[in-house]
Structure formats: structure tokens, C-alpha cells
Design a protein around this motif. Structure first.
Motif, PDB file in Angstrom:
ATOM      1  N   ALA A  53      57.898  30.603  40.412  1.00 42.93           N
ATOM      2  CA  ALA A  53      57.793  30.835  41.858  1.00 42.93           C
ATOM      3  C   ALA A  53      58.757  31.926  42.304  1.00 42.93           C
ATOM      4  N   ILE A  54      59.953  31.951  41.751  1.00 43.54           N
ATOM      5  CA  ILE A  54      60.939  32.973  42.111  1.00 43.54           C
ATOM      6  C   ILE A  54      60.513  34.339  41.589  1.00 43.54           C
ATOM      7  N   VAL A  55      60.015  34.393  40.365  1.00 44.48           N
ATOM      8  CA  VAL A  55      59.547  35.669  39.797  1.00 44.48           C
ATOM      9  C   VAL A  55      58.470  36.277  40.690  1.00 44.48           C
ATOM     10  N   GLU A  56      57.559  35.460  41.174  1.00 42.25           N
ATOM     11  CA  GLU A  56      56.496  35.960  42.043  1.00 42.25           C
ATOM     12  C   GLU A  56      57.045  36.427  43.384  1.00 42.25           C
ATOM     13  N   SER A  57      58.090  35.753  43.877  1.00 36.20           N
ATOM     14  CA  SER A  57      58.634  36.117  45.190  1.00 36.20           C
ATOM     15  C   SER A  57      59.366  37.458  45.174  1.00 36.20           C
ATOM     16  N   VAL A  58      59.805  37.906  43.995  1.00 35.49           N
ATOM     17  CA  VAL A  58      60.537  39.176  43.886  1.00 35.49           C
ATOM     18  C   VAL A  58      59.733  40.192  43.065  1.00 35.49           C
ATOM     19  N   ALA A  59      58.422  40.017  43.050  1.00 37.10           N
ATOM     20  CA  ALA A  59      57.560  40.817  42.165  1.00 37.10           C
ATOM     21  C   ALA A  59      57.665  42.317  42.417  1.00 37.10           C
ATOM     22  N   SER A  60      57.912  42.717  43.653  1.00 31.66           N
ATOM     23  CA  SER A  60      57.944  44.150  43.969  1.00 31.66           C
ATOM     24  C   SER A  60      59.366  44.710  44.057  1.00 31.66           C
ATOM     25  N   ALA A  61      60.353  43.875  43.816  1.00 33.27           N
ATOM     26  CA  ALA A  61      61.750  44.303  43.985  1.00 33.27           C
ATOM     27  C   ALA A  61      62.300  44.900  42.694  1.00 33.27           C
ATOM     28  N   LYS A  62      63.099  45.950  42.842  1.00 34.86           N
ATOM     29  CA  LYS A  62      63.770  46.557  41.700  1.00 34.86           C
ATOM     30  C   LYS A  62      65.187  45.995  41.515  1.00 34.86           C
ATOM     31  N   ARG A  63      65.740  45.516  42.613  1.00 33.87           N
ATOM     32  CA  ARG A  63      67.082  44.914  42.556  1.00 33.87           C
ATOM     33  C   ARG A  63      66.960  43.466  43.037  1.00 33.87           C
ATOM     34  N   VAL A  64      67.329  42.542  42.177  1.00 32.10           N
ATOM     35  CA  VAL A  64      67.153  41.112  42.458  1.00 32.10           C
ATOM     36  C   VAL A  64      68.509  40.418  42.467  1.00 32.10           C
ATOM     37  N   HIS A  65      68.730  39.626  43.504  1.00 34.75           N
ATOM     38  CA  HIS A  65      69.949  38.830  43.622  1.00 34.75           C
ATOM     39  C   HIS A  65      69.550  37.361  43.533  1.00 34.75           C
ATOM     40  N   PHE A  66      69.933  36.725  42.448  1.00 33.12           N
ATOM     41  CA  PHE A  66      69.593  35.326  42.179  1.00 33.12           C
ATOM     42  C   PHE A  66      70.819  34.467  42.453  1.00 33.12           C
ATOM     43  N   ILE A  67      70.749  33.639  43.495  1.00 38.99           N
ATOM     44  CA  ILE A  67      71.866  32.774  43.878  1.00 38.99           C
ATOM     45  C   ILE A  67      71.592  31.373  43.359  1.00 38.99           C
ATOM     46  N   ASP A  68      72.512  30.874  42.550  1.00 35.57           N
ATOM     47  CA  ASP A  68      72.346  29.564  41.922  1.00 35.57           C
ATOM     48  C   ASP A  68      73.410  28.614  42.460  1.00 35.57           C
ATOM     49  N   LEU A  69      72.973  27.589  43.157  1.00 39.76           N
ATOM     50  CA  LEU A  69      73.919  26.665  43.768  1.00 39.76           C
ATOM     51  C   LEU A  69      74.465  25.625  42.791  1.00 39.76           C
ATOM     52  N   GLU A  70      73.886  25.538  41.589  1.00 42.24           N
ATOM     53  CA  GLU A  70      74.346  24.566  40.589  1.00 42.24           C
ATOM     54  C   GLU A  70      73.938  25.071  39.204  1.00 42.24           C
ATOM     55  N   ILE A  71      74.625  26.092  38.717  1.00 42.33           N
ATOM     56  CA  ILE A  71      74.152  26.828  37.541  1.00 42.33           C
ATOM     57  C   ILE A  71      74.308  26.056  36.233  1.00 42.33           C
ATOM     58  N   ARG A  72      75.351  25.239  36.110  1.00 35.23           N
ATOM     59  CA  ARG A  72      75.616  24.494  34.872  1.00 35.23           C
ATOM     60  C   ARG A  72      75.597  25.438  33.667  1.00 35.23           C
ATOM     61  N   SER A  73      74.728  25.185  32.670  1.00 33.06           N
ATOM     62  CA  SER A  73      74.726  26.018  31.468  1.00 33.06           C
ATOM     63  C   SER A  73      73.967  27.316  31.650  1.00 33.06           C
ATOM     64  N   GLY A  74      73.183  27.415  32.735  1.00 32.02           N
ATOM     65  CA  GLY A  74      72.449  28.651  33.008  1.00 32.02           C
ATOM     66  C   GLY A  74      71.192  28.848  32.185  1.00 32.02           C
ATOM     67  N   GLY A  75      70.680  27.790  31.554  1.00 33.96           N
ATOM     68  CA  GLY A  75      69.488  27.919  30.728  1.00 33.96           C
ATOM     69  C   GLY A  75      68.290  28.437  31.485  1.00 33.96           C
ATOM     70  N   HIS A  76      68.143  28.008  32.743  1.00 36.62           N
ATOM     71  CA  HIS A  76      67.022  28.464  33.563  1.00 36.62           C
ATOM     72  C   HIS A  76      67.131  29.961  33.870  1.00 36.62           C
TER      73      HIS A  76
END
Length: 432
Positions: free
Chosen positions: A159-182
Motif C-alpha cells: 500500500a505504501i509503495v503504491e502511494s509513493v509510486a510517482s515520487a523520486k524522493r521518499v520519506h518513510f516514517i516508522d513509529l515502531e521500527i524494531r528490527s526493520g525487516g519490513h
């Protein structure tokens, strides 16, 4: 792993519940209750299933006495539940073991026999649980072997990939990143975007309360190495705040031309001053004008102030969870037992024992919808591609047939044999 076809743990609890309701209309002397419960399971069950139904029935009678504050009567039933259950037994025995232990602690707390055990402040308990999640190998083993988490991860990242489909610069904010596997799933998806290559992926990990900055930095280093292998332009930032309530837009160092997306996995329950805390977080995030916010949360009504309602909801939820552990993880796995003893047992205890200071206050998506609507949030449809990713991921697990995917409006719910475990929803920040 279990392979014999029989009643699931939730089904055992439902049969026991029906028996409990039937027996509740009859009057028995306290000393005769075990005699009327044991040996009186419904016909048509195997000997093992009959014993499990009887044990679950005893637990329900025990909880009923605790709810009515009939503690002397409850203790007699507690002794029997403790004798017949085990932390190393079958699934029903393990569920009864942890719930009866929590009920005993509630009795001790209410009668003043124990004023320290289980009564630590919510901040100290939250600190311990956060460290457990951050450090416990069992938690990550369950993440890999139970289907729920990866289903929500792949569908949510899609869902996130589709929401930024046309963007060249993406800022991904993770409120609970833990190991970051996602994050690695997101990075792979963006790195393969050849028609419109990514100029920069910036990941900002929010650390609050007792979160370790060092662990966040370690996660950032691993992600940077992964990005380098993919030849993906990448930067990693940490936004540390003393409390999630103190989150401020300046901490994100947003830049012009960025498409921002927010990812929140199993965090809302830690916002212990809802709804004020939730409103504060949303207010600050809205200033960044995100394309989308994806949220994964426990789908259970564990917020009720009524003990009996909360107990019953928790019993069925954790019965399904323990059943999944039994099917998806090997009986000899030390990770399964560690997960049950260090994480699930603490959740059960907090839900059953604690009232005002309780930190686990999970709510179902319908309640969250009403809260989000007040804050100007608009629920977004999950695309067919996201739903396909969810279905595909579930099917990759040997136990995937027992993983149930359903829609609750625009929200995807993921369950185990029909009992919902997690929800995945996507939200847009509607202008105020």
C-alpha cells in the motif's frame, strides 16, 4: 507440530462456555462444583477433548467467582486449575495455566496478600515489555513462523509503495521500527522501480520512552548495508522523544519534494493516554502532509472496564494465538515457550490483574474508526495488489489454510481459524 484433526482451542473454549452458561442456571454447593464439572463433558468428544472442555469449564467458573469477589470459593477452584494445567502441557492446559495464574494474582492483589507482584507501575512494565520485544529472539522467531505478521507486513508495504509510486524522493516514517525487516521489503520494491528510479529513500525511526538509541542505530546500519547492496540511495534518521506525546514535526527534518508515508505496527496500545496521545501524534504527523499512514494493530476488544467482558475476550483471543503457536512452531522449540512465558503471559496478567494502570488496552477497528474520524482521518481502500500480497503471503506458510483473511469495511483482518488476531488499515490525513 500438531497434525491430528480435533477441536481447536477456541472451539474447546466455546463448548466450555456453553456448558458454563447451562450450569450457571443451576445451584450447586461450592464443594460439589468440581464433581459436577468433571466427568460431565458433552457426548461425542474424544477422551482428550472431554478433559480439555472440563478444564476450560473449571477456569470459567474460577473466573466467575473472582469477578463476583468470592475469593475463598475462587481459591479452591484455582488449586484444581493449577493441578490440572501446565505451562508445558497441551494448548488448553497452557492457556488455563497462564489465565489461572493471572486470576490468582488478581485475588492476591485485591485481598492485599501481594502488593508488589504485578503492581509495578505501567511505565516500568512498559519498559520491560519494550526491552523484551527489542531483544527477545523468541519474538522474531514467532514473527517469522506465524503468518499474521508477515501478511500485514507485505500487504501494508505494498500500500505504501503504491502511494509513493510517482515520487523520486521518499520519506518513510516508522513509529515502531524494531528490527526493520519490513523496511527491507520496501527497499527491494523501490530499488526495482526502473522507469522512475528513486533519488533518495529516507527512513526516520521514532524512538520514545525507553527505546534504545543504540539499537535504533544498529538497525540503521543494517538497513544502510542492505541499501548499498541494492544500490539504493538511502539515509537513516532517528527522531528521539522522551514520550510519544512530545512528538514534533521538527524531529523529522522533512524536506521539500519528499513524498512522506507513515508506518505504524503494533504501537497504538502503547499510547496509554488515549485518545489525547493519539490526537497529539496525528496533529504533528498531519503537518508533514503524508500520502498515507498504514497501521497494523491487535484486533481485540481488551479495553473494557468490565472485568468479565475483558476476561472472556482475552480468553478467546489468546486461545487462538496459543493454538497458532502450537500448529506453526515445533513442540520442542525453546522460542515458543519463551514467547509464552516472557511476553504472552505478561500481557495476560496485565489484562486480567490490572485496572487503572493497565497498559494493554487493545480495541477493535470499529472503535479506532470513530476516534480517527474525530481527528479528521479518512480511511483508504486497500488495493487489489495489497490484498493479493496478503493472500500470497499466507499461502506460503504450511499452516496458511488456517490463516483467515476477511474485510471489515476497508480494513483487512487477519485471523486464526476464524478468530481475528490483527487488523491492517490505511489512512489519509484529511485537511482540517
Amino acid at each position: 507440530m500438531s497434525s491430528v484433526s480435533r477441536l481447536s482451542t477456541v472451539e474447546v473454549m466455546r463448548v466450555a462456555e456453553a456448558r458454563f452458561i447451562q450450569f450457571s442456571s443451576q445451584k450447586y454447593a461450592d464443594d460439589s462444583i468440581p464433581k459436577h464439572v468433571l466427568g460431565c463433558a458433552p457426548l461425542g468428544l474424544s477422551d482428550q477433548e472431554a478433559k480439555e472442555v472440563e478444564l476450560a469449564h473449571l477456569l470459567l467458573v474460577f473466573a466467575d467467582k473472582v469477578g463476583k469477589q468470592q475469593y475463598d470459593r475462587a481459591r479452591k477452584l484455582q488449586n484444581l486449575c493449577h493441578f490440572l494445567s501446565s505451562s508445558t502441557g497441551n494448548t488448553v492446559q497452557r492457556v488455563v495455566y497462564y489465565f489461572s495464574k493471572a486470576l490468582q494474582e488478581r485475588i492476591d492483589r485485591e485481598t492485599g496478600r501481594n502488593t508488589s507482584k504485578g503492581s509495578e507501575s505501567k511505565d516500568l512494565l512498559a519498559m520491560h515489555l519494550e526491552k523484551t520485544i527489542a531483544c527477545c529472539p523468541a519474538f522474531f522467531a514467532c514473527f517469522l513462523e506465524l503468518p499474521f505478521y508477515q501478511v500485514t507486513q507485505f500487504a501494508g508495504i505494498q500500500a505504501i509503495v503504491e502511494s509513493v509510486a510517482s515520487a523520486k524522493r521518499v520519506h518513510f516514517i516508522d513509529l515502531e521500527i524494531r528490527s526493520g525487516g519490513h523496511c527491507t521489503v520496501l527497499m527491494q520494491a523501490l530499488a526495482s522501480r526502473y522507469e522512475q528510479p528513486i533519488e533518495m529513500l529516507k527512513v526516520t525511526a521514532v524512538g520514545s520512552g525507553t527505546a534504545s538509541r543504540q539499537k535504533l542505530e544498529d538497525t540503521g546500519k543494517r538497513l544502510a548495508q542492505f541499501a548499498e547492496a541494492l544500490r539504493l540511495p538511502f539515509s537513516f534518521k532517528i527522531a528521539m522523544v522522551t514520550d510519544i506525546n512530545n512528538l514534533n514535526e521538527d524531529a523529522f527534518e522533512s524536506e521539500d519534494g519528499e513524498a512522506t508515508a507513515v508506518y505504524c505496527c503494533l504501537m497504538r496500545s502503547s499510547m496509554r493516554t488515549l485518545p489525547d496521545c493519539l490526537e497529539s501524534v496525528i496533529t504533528e504527523l498531519r503537518k508533514l502532509n503524508p500520502c498515507l499512514m498504514v497501521i497494523t494493530e491487535i484486533e481485540a476488544n481488551l479495553y473494557s472496564p468490565v472485568f468479565e467482558d475483558r476476561f472472556n475476550e482475552a480468553l478467546f483471543y489468546y486461545s487462538a494465538y496459543f493454538d497458532c503457536l502450537d500448529v506453526c512452531m515445533d513442540n520442542s522449540s525453546p522460542y515458543r515457550r519463551e514467547m509464552e512465558e516472557t511476553f504472552l503471559a505478561q500481557q495476560i496478567t496485565n489484562i486480567i490483574v490490572i485496572e487503572e494502570e493497565r497498559i494493554f488496552r487493545h480495541m477493535k477497528i470499529d472503535v479506532w474508526r470513530s476516534l480517527f474520524a474525530k481527528f479528521g482521518m479518512v480511511e483508504a481502500e486497500l488495493s487489489l495488489s495489497s490484498l493479493y500480497q496478503a493472500d500470497l503471503t499466507a499461502k506460503q506458510f504450511a499452516c496458511g489454510k488456517s490463516c483467515t483473511l476477511d474485510m471489515n469495511g476497508k480494513c483487512l483482518t487477519i485471523g486464526w481459524k476464524g478468530t481475528t488476531i490483527l487488523s491492517l488499515s490505511a489512512w489519509k490525513f484529511h485537511a482540517v
